[in-house]
Scaffold this active site. Structure first.
Site, PDB file in Angstrom:
ATOM      1  N   GLY A 154       0.864  -1.045  -0.033  1.00  0.00           N
ATOM      2  CA  GLY A 154       0.027  -0.104   0.132  1.00  0.00           C
ATOM      3  C   GLY A 154       0.771   1.155   0.078  1.00  0.00           C
ATOM      4  N   GLU A 155       0.812   1.914   1.270  1.00  0.00           N
ATOM      5  CA  GLU A 155       1.719   3.296   1.336  1.00  0.00           C
ATOM      6  C   GLU A 155       1.355   4.146  -0.068  1.00  0.00           C
ATOM      7  OE1 GLU A 155       4.657   2.891   4.215  1.00  0.00           O
ATOM      8  OE2 GLU A 155       5.681   1.921   2.413  1.00  0.00           O
ATOM      9  N   HIS A 156      -0.230   4.487  -0.323  1.00  0.00           N
ATOM     10  CA  HIS A 156      -0.501   5.396  -1.204  1.00  0.00           C
ATOM     11  C   HIS A 156      -1.836   5.831  -0.702  1.00  0.00           C
ATOM     12  CE1 HIS A 156      -1.776   1.232  -2.894  1.00  0.00           C
ATOM     13  NE2 HIS A 156      -2.924   2.069  -3.192  1.00  0.00           N
ATOM     14  N   GLY A 157      -2.365   6.790  -1.480  1.00  0.00           N
ATOM     15  CA  GLY A 157      -3.767   7.178  -1.372  1.00  0.00           C
ATOM     16  C   GLY A 157      -4.459   7.291  -2.609  1.00  0.00           C
ATOM     17  N   ARG A 203      -3.243   4.591   2.823  1.00  0.00           N
ATOM     18  CA  ARG A 203      -3.580   3.168   3.377  1.00  0.00           C
ATOM     19  C   ARG A 203      -2.262   2.511   3.536  1.00  0.00           C
ATOM     20  NH1 ARG A 203      -6.756   2.359  -0.861  1.00  0.00           N
ATOM     21  NH2 ARG A 203      -7.124   4.407  -0.264  1.00  0.00           N
TER      22      ARG A 203
END
Length: 132
Positions: A42-45, A90
């Site tokens: 994840g580690e993105h919006g 997230r």
């Protein structure tokens, strides 16, 4: 969190997701598996995408962030889905070996919907929330 129907008998459990169970139409389904324990995905919006995250097997920690606050969740049950509206950062951390996560998405893959830089996400979230 959305509780999804489950039918259980001597042969096991059957989980069901029907269109009326979700706040969006499903346009894409993808799944994460063979992720090493402790690894982060994840580690993105997303600007527009809605999602429902299901942990089909194992244990995954999901940290959501709206630009102001963080919301931690731990998923372990395939009959409990975590709904993500647009506008959330997230981060998923896989807590057990052989964890499998399934994601139902409201849109097909659209590269311009993703925000990968956290500072860019925070600026976008502030603007979206009318703070500048």
């Amino acid at each position: 969190m959305l509780q999804l129907p489950r039918h259980v008998d001597g042969r096991g459990s059957l989980g069901v997701i029907e269109a009326h169970d979700l706040p969006f139409d499903i346009r894409r389904i993808y799944y994460l598996h063979d992720v090493p324990m402790g690894a982060v995905r994840g580690e993105h919006g997303h600007r527009r995408l809605e999602q429902l995250i299901l942990c089909m097997h194992g244990r995954v920690e999901v940290i959501l962030n709206d630009g102001k606050r963080q919301f931690p969740f731990t998923l372990t049950d395939p009959n409990t889905g975590l709904y993500l509206p647009p506008g959330l950062w997230r981060r998923l951390r896989f807590l057990q070996p052989e964890t499998t996560v399934c994601v139902l998405a409201s849109r097909p893959y659209e590269k311009d919907d993703y925000i990968y830089d956290y500072e860019e996400f925070l600026a976008w979230a502030r603007q979206r929330q009318g703070e500048g």
